[in-house]
Motif scaffolding. Structure first.
Motif, PDB file in Angstrom:
ATOM      1  N   ALA A  24       0.840  -1.205   0.000  1.00 55.97           N
ATOM      2  CA  ALA A  24       0.000   0.000   0.000  1.00 55.97           C
ATOM      3  C   ALA A  24       0.874   1.254   0.000  1.00 55.97           C
ATOM      4  N   GLY A  25       1.954   1.221   0.749  1.00 56.68           N
ATOM      5  CA  GLY A  25       2.853   2.367   0.802  1.00 56.68           C
ATOM      6  C   GLY A  25       3.536   2.645  -0.519  1.00 56.68           C
ATOM      7  N   LEU A  26       3.795   1.608  -1.286  1.00 56.29           N
ATOM      8  CA  LEU A  26       4.433   1.801  -2.594  1.00 56.29           C
ATOM      9  C   LEU A  26       3.503   2.488  -3.593  1.00 56.29           C
ATOM     10  N   LEU A  27       2.209   2.408  -3.364  1.00 57.22           N
ATOM     11  CA  LEU A  27       1.251   3.017  -4.283  1.00 57.22           C
ATOM     12  C   LEU A  27       1.219   4.542  -4.184  1.00 57.22           C
ATOM     13  N   ALA A  28       1.449   5.062  -3.000  1.00 60.31           N
ATOM     14  CA  ALA A  28       1.342   6.504  -2.778  1.00 60.31           C
ATOM     15  C   ALA A  28       2.714   7.169  -2.901  1.00 60.31           C
ATOM     16  N   PRO A  29       2.842   8.184  -3.736  1.00 56.89           N
ATOM     17  CA  PRO A  29       4.138   8.856  -3.911  1.00 56.89           C
ATOM     18  C   PRO A  29       4.737   9.381  -2.600  1.00 56.89           C
ATOM     19  N   ARG A  30       3.897   9.856  -1.683  1.00 57.59           N
ATOM     20  CA  ARG A  30       4.416  10.412  -0.425  1.00 57.59           C
ATOM     21  C   ARG A  30       5.082   9.355   0.454  1.00 57.59           C
ATOM     22  N   THR A  31       4.647   8.122   0.360  1.00 59.59           N
ATOM     23  CA  THR A  31       5.176   7.070   1.233  1.00 59.59           C
ATOM     24  C   THR A  31       6.052   6.067   0.481  1.00 59.59           C
ATOM     25  N   ARG A  32       6.252   6.291  -0.800  1.00 63.24           N
ATOM     26  CA  ARG A  32       6.963   5.307  -1.624  1.00 63.24           C
ATOM     27  C   ARG A  32       8.402   5.072  -1.161  1.00 63.24           C
ATOM     28  N   LYS A  33       9.108   6.120  -0.765  1.00 62.17           N
ATOM     29  CA  LYS A  33      10.510   5.955  -0.364  1.00 62.17           C
ATOM     30  C   LYS A  33      10.618   5.051   0.867  1.00 62.17           C
ATOM     31  N   VAL A  34       9.867   5.369   1.900  1.00 56.97           N
ATOM     32  CA  VAL A  34       9.904   4.554   3.121  1.00 56.97           C
ATOM     33  C   VAL A  34       9.403   3.145   2.844  1.00 56.97           C
ATOM     34  N   PRO A  74      15.248 -17.575  -6.038  1.00 57.23           N
ATOM     35  CA  PRO A  74      15.976 -16.584  -6.842  1.00 57.23           C
ATOM     36  C   PRO A  74      15.122 -15.360  -7.193  1.00 57.23           C
ATOM     37  N   LEU A  75      13.808 -15.450  -7.037  1.00 58.32           N
ATOM     38  CA  LEU A  75      12.949 -14.305  -7.328  1.00 58.32           C
ATOM     39  C   LEU A  75      13.035 -13.231  -6.247  1.00 58.32           C
ATOM     40  N   GLN A  76      13.518 -13.592  -5.063  1.00 58.05           N
ATOM     41  CA  GLN A  76      13.647 -12.603  -3.989  1.00 58.05           C
ATOM     42  C   GLN A  76      14.586 -11.465  -4.399  1.00 58.05           C
ATOM     43  N   TRP A  77      15.663 -11.783  -5.076  1.00 62.86           N
ATOM     44  CA  TRP A  77      16.670 -10.759  -5.397  1.00 62.86           C
ATOM     45  C   TRP A  77      16.150  -9.703  -6.366  1.00 62.86           C
ATOM     46  N   PRO A  78      15.463 -10.055  -7.449  1.00 64.57           N
ATOM     47  CA  PRO A  78      14.893  -9.006  -8.293  1.00 64.57           C
ATOM     48  C   PRO A  78      13.810  -8.188  -7.570  1.00 64.57           C
ATOM     49  N   MET A  79      13.082  -8.828  -6.675  1.00 61.15           N
ATOM     50  CA  MET A  79      12.064  -8.088  -5.929  1.00 61.15           C
ATOM     51  C   MET A  79      12.719  -7.091  -4.971  1.00 61.15           C
ATOM     52  N   ILE A  80      13.821  -7.478  -4.343  1.00 66.19           N
ATOM     53  CA  ILE A  80      14.548  -6.560  -3.469  1.00 66.19           C
ATOM     54  C   ILE A  80      15.099  -5.396  -4.288  1.00 66.19           C
ATOM     55  N   ARG A  81      15.680  -5.697  -5.441  1.00 69.23           N
ATOM     56  CA  ARG A  81      16.187  -4.624  -6.322  1.00 69.23           C
ATOM     57  C   ARG A  81      15.071  -3.679  -6.740  1.00 69.23           C
ATOM     58  N   SER A  82      13.916  -4.207  -7.072  1.00 66.84           N
ATOM     59  CA  SER A  82      12.782  -3.380  -7.469  1.00 66.84           C
ATOM     60  C   SER A  82      12.301  -2.495  -6.321  1.00 66.84           C
ATOM     61  N   ALA A  83      12.274  -3.049  -5.124  1.00 64.07           N
ATOM     62  CA  ALA A  83      11.856  -2.248  -3.961  1.00 64.07           C
ATOM     63  C   ALA A  83      12.841  -1.118  -3.703  1.00 64.07           C
ATOM     64  N   LEU A  84      14.131  -1.413  -3.833  1.00 65.15           N
ATOM     65  CA  LEU A  84      15.140  -0.369  -3.647  1.00 65.15           C
ATOM     66  C   LEU A  84      15.055   0.696  -4.734  1.00 65.15           C
ATOM     67  N   LYS A  85      14.783   0.269  -5.949  1.00 67.59           N
ATOM     68  CA  LYS A  85      14.627   1.213  -7.046  1.00 67.59           C
ATOM     69  C   LYS A  85      13.422   2.116  -6.792  1.00 67.59           C
ATOM     70  N   ALA A  86      12.331   1.543  -6.333  1.00 65.94           N
ATOM     71  CA  ALA A  86      11.146   2.348  -6.005  1.00 65.94           C
ATOM     72  C   ALA A  86      11.468   3.370  -4.918  1.00 65.94           C
ATOM     73  N   ALA A  87      12.252   2.965  -3.933  1.00 66.05           N
ATOM     74  CA  ALA A  87      12.618   3.883  -2.852  1.00 66.05           C
ATOM     75  C   ALA A  87      13.496   5.021  -3.378  1.00 66.05           C
ATOM     76  N   ARG A  88      14.412   4.696  -4.255  1.00 69.25           N
ATOM     77  CA  ARG A  88      15.353   5.719  -4.751  1.00 69.25           C
ATOM     78  C   ARG A  88      14.718   6.664  -5.765  1.00 69.25           C
ATOM     79  N   THR A  89      13.690   6.211  -6.453  1.00 71.55           N
ATOM     80  CA  THR A  89      13.075   7.054  -7.475  1.00 71.55           C
ATOM     81  C   THR A  89      11.829   7.782  -6.956  1.00 71.55           C
ATOM     82  N   ALA A  90      11.568   7.659  -5.672  1.00 70.47           N
ATOM     83  CA  ALA A  90      10.383   8.306  -5.086  1.00 70.47           C
ATOM     84  C   ALA A  90      10.587   9.808  -5.009  1.00 70.47           C
TER      85      ALA A  90
END
Length: 90
Positions: A24-34, A74-90
């Motif tokens: 849910a937090g990833l959906l909202a721009p204000r909370t995406r980084k956290v 092995p799918l955990q690693w791309p998901m972690i990378r995607s979460a970090l990318k979402a945090a950095r591009t927020a």
């Protein structure tokens, strides 16, 4: 779930709630980084449980469960990378 951890059911339920909150937090721009950093931490934190699930599945005789449990590791690693990318591009 690693046997060393107590309260398996409660931990599993709490991690599920945390996953939903992170999503849910990833959906909202204000909370995406956290939420991105929290998602990455959560995914890394549940990885030992996923390894344990795969090890348990390998000892069983359900080929579908074995395949799913091993394929998820092995799918955990791309998901972690995607979460970090979402945090950095927020």
């Amino acid at each position: 779930m690693p046997k060393q951890l107590p309260a398996h059911r409660e931990i599993i339920l709490a991690s599920g709630v945390a996953e939903l909150l992170c999503a849910a937090g990833l959906l909202a721009p204000r909370t995406r980084k956290v939420a991105g950093y929290a998602s990455a931490a959560l995914l890394a934190g549940v990885f030992p449980g996923n390894v344990q699930m795969a090890a348990d599945a390998l000892r069983g005789d359900n080929p579908g469960l074995k395949a799913a449990a091993l394929a998820r590791l092995p799918l955990q690693w791309p998901m972690i990378r995607s979460a970090l990318k979402a945090a950095r591009t927020a």
